[in-house]
Motif scaffolding. Structure first.
Motif, PDB file in Angstrom:
ATOM      1  N   GLU A 160      -7.505   1.906  -5.430  1.00 29.33           N
ATOM      2  CA  GLU A 160      -6.538   3.259  -4.202  1.00 29.33           C
ATOM      3  C   GLU A 160      -5.518   3.728  -4.190  1.00 29.33           C
ATOM      4  OE1 GLU A 160      -5.014   3.111   0.195  1.00 29.33           O
ATOM      5  OE2 GLU A 160      -7.205   1.224  -1.006  1.00 29.33           O
ATOM      6  N   ALA A 161      -5.374   3.600  -5.596  1.00 31.04           N
ATOM      7  CA  ALA A 161      -4.250   4.849  -6.188  1.00 31.04           C
ATOM      8  C   ALA A 161      -4.608   6.172  -6.485  1.00 31.04           C
ATOM      9  CB  ALA A 161      -3.298   4.521  -7.479  1.00 31.04           C
ATOM     10  N   VAL A 191       2.430   6.426  -7.373  1.00 35.10           N
ATOM     11  CA  VAL A 191       1.661   7.169  -8.258  1.00 35.10           C
ATOM     12  C   VAL A 191       1.878   8.160  -8.209  1.00 35.10           C
ATOM     13  CG1 VAL A 191       0.279   7.645  -5.766  1.00 35.10           C
ATOM     14  CG2 VAL A 191      -1.376   7.919  -7.991  1.00 35.10           C
ATOM     15  N   TYR A 212       3.895   1.244  -0.926  1.00 38.09           N
ATOM     16  CA  TYR A 212       4.614   1.664  -2.478  1.00 38.09           C
ATOM     17  C   TYR A 212       3.266   2.232  -3.416  1.00 38.09           C
ATOM     18  CZ  TYR A 212       7.716   0.860  -6.246  1.00 38.09           C
ATOM     19  OH  TYR A 212       8.169   1.013  -7.465  1.00 38.09           O
ATOM     20  N   ILE A 213       2.224   1.912  -3.834  1.00 38.18           N
ATOM     21  CA  ILE A 213       1.092   2.514  -4.299  1.00 38.18           C
ATOM     22  C   ILE A 213       1.571   3.920  -4.165  1.00 38.18           C
ATOM     23  CG2 ILE A 213      -1.214   2.460  -4.734  1.00 38.18           C
ATOM     24  CD1 ILE A 213      -1.793  -0.151  -3.824  1.00 38.18           C
ATOM     25  N   THR A 262      -7.005  -1.508  -7.297  1.00 39.11           N
ATOM     26  CA  THR A 262      -5.665  -1.787  -7.423  1.00 39.11           C
ATOM     27  C   THR A 262      -5.205   0.130  -7.537  1.00 39.11           C
ATOM     28  OG1 THR A 262      -4.302  -3.242  -7.671  1.00 39.11           O
ATOM     29  CG2 THR A 262      -2.893  -1.577  -7.534  1.00 39.11           C
ATOM     30  N   LEU A 292       3.885  -1.281 -10.842  1.00 36.24           N
ATOM     31  CA  LEU A 292       3.673  -2.171  -9.109  1.00 36.24           C
ATOM     32  C   LEU A 292       3.916  -4.209  -9.950  1.00 36.24           C
ATOM     33  CD1 LEU A 292       0.165  -1.156  -8.933  1.00 36.24           C
ATOM     34  CD2 LEU A 292       2.625  -0.097  -7.286  1.00 36.24           C
ATOM     35  N   ASN A 297       0.991  -1.196   0.289  1.00 30.36           N
ATOM     36  CA  ASN A 297       0.238  -0.092  -0.062  1.00 30.36           C
ATOM     37  C   ASN A 297       1.156   0.877   0.113  1.00 30.36           C
ATOM     38  OD1 ASN A 297      -2.553  -1.243  -0.180  1.00 30.36           O
ATOM     39  ND2 ASN A 297      -2.616  -1.175   1.647  1.00 30.36           N
ATOM     40  N   LYS A 314      -4.494   7.831  -3.223  1.00 28.98           N
ATOM     41  CA  LYS A 314      -3.311   8.242  -2.370  1.00 28.98           C
ATOM     42  C   LYS A 314      -3.331   9.159  -2.953  1.00 28.98           C
ATOM     43  CE  LYS A 314      -2.089   3.657  -0.551  1.00 28.98           C
ATOM     44  NZ  LYS A 314      -2.300   4.183   0.642  1.00 28.98           N
ATOM     45  N   TRP A 338       0.251   0.689 -13.389  1.00 29.72           N
ATOM     46  CA  TRP A 338       0.687  -0.859 -13.227  1.00 29.72           C
ATOM     47  C   TRP A 338       1.881  -1.644 -13.589  1.00 29.72           C
ATOM     48  CZ3 TRP A 338      -2.176  -4.354 -10.879  1.00 29.72           C
ATOM     49  CH2 TRP A 338      -2.645  -5.748 -10.621  1.00 29.72           C
TER      50      TRP A 338
END
Length: 217
Positions: free
Chosen positions: A120-121, A75, A70-71, A117, A101, A68, A124, A98
């Motif tokens: 979630e990015a 981004v 690292y996302i 995913t 990742l 999480n 953030k 993507w």
């Protein structure tokens, strides 16, 4: 008093000149700068880092929190802060995010989880822009130049555009609207890096132990 990461980043800005900031993947020579997750990049050079994805497309397992985090770093590297909304971000940028990742994490078998995913990015990315605006533009500190701990992610031209929009009447009205909504929220939640998955497991464990206790007593 506990100091979170963003507050530590803020402290770097108000320190005297001559304090050196942390380079990408390098060792800190002064106050702590923006997170680069260099340990993740180094670990994935030999083999990709394992990550578990549940049926909802969300990460779980021992590497969940690091994934999480690292996302959030990825981004910042791939999506400019000049886009007003995530919906306006070109698919090409999202695809590069993507791919980033996947180059460090074992996600090849989880291609179906790309949507979750990226969602979630998006969260953030939006949170980061809000923090930048609050701490470096509309708050007590208003910087004309890129905050030094973020200059690896943001160009001066991007900062100028972002700052101009955040000080515009449109943005200020939107900010006030969200502040009014937030002021009525009396049940603020703080999930931490573990997110809902981590809290869900904590609750399951708590109620399981409670059930066992009631059974034995």
């Amino acid at each position: 008093m506990l100091v979170n990461k963003h507050q530590r980043d803020l402290q770097l800005v108000v320190q005297p000149e001559g304090v050196k900031k942390k380079g990408v993947g390098g060792k800190g020579t002064g106050a702590r700068g923006a997170t680069t997750m260099a340990n993740v990049i180094k670990s994935s050079l030999t083999q990709k880092i394992p990550i578990q994805i549940n049926e909802k497309g969300l990460p779980e397992g021992e590497n969940r929190a690091t994934f999480n985090s690292y996302i959030g770093v990825a981004v910042r590297a791939h999506v400019s802060i000049t886009y007003k909304k995530w919906a306006y971000v070109p698919m090409e940028c999202k695809d590069k995010l993507w791919d980033d990742l996947k180059s460090h994490w074992r996600l090849d078998e989880y291609e179906w989880a790309k949507g979750a995913t990226l969602s979630e990015a998006a969260k953030k990315w939006t949170q980061w822009k809000s923090c930048l605006s609050r701490d470096f533009i509309v708050g007590e500190i208003s910087l004309l130049e890129v905050p030094p701990m973020y200059d690896r992610y943001i160009s001066q031209e991007e900062w100028n555009q972002f700052r101009e929009y955040r000080l515009s009447e449109e943005s200020m009205n939107s900010r006030k609207k969200h502040q009014d909504i937030q002021s009525k929220n009396i049940h603020s939640h703080h999930l931490g890096r573990a997110g809902y998955i981590g809290k869900e497991k904590e609750m399951v464990s708590f109620y399981s132990n409670l059930h066992l206790y009631n059974y034995l007593h």
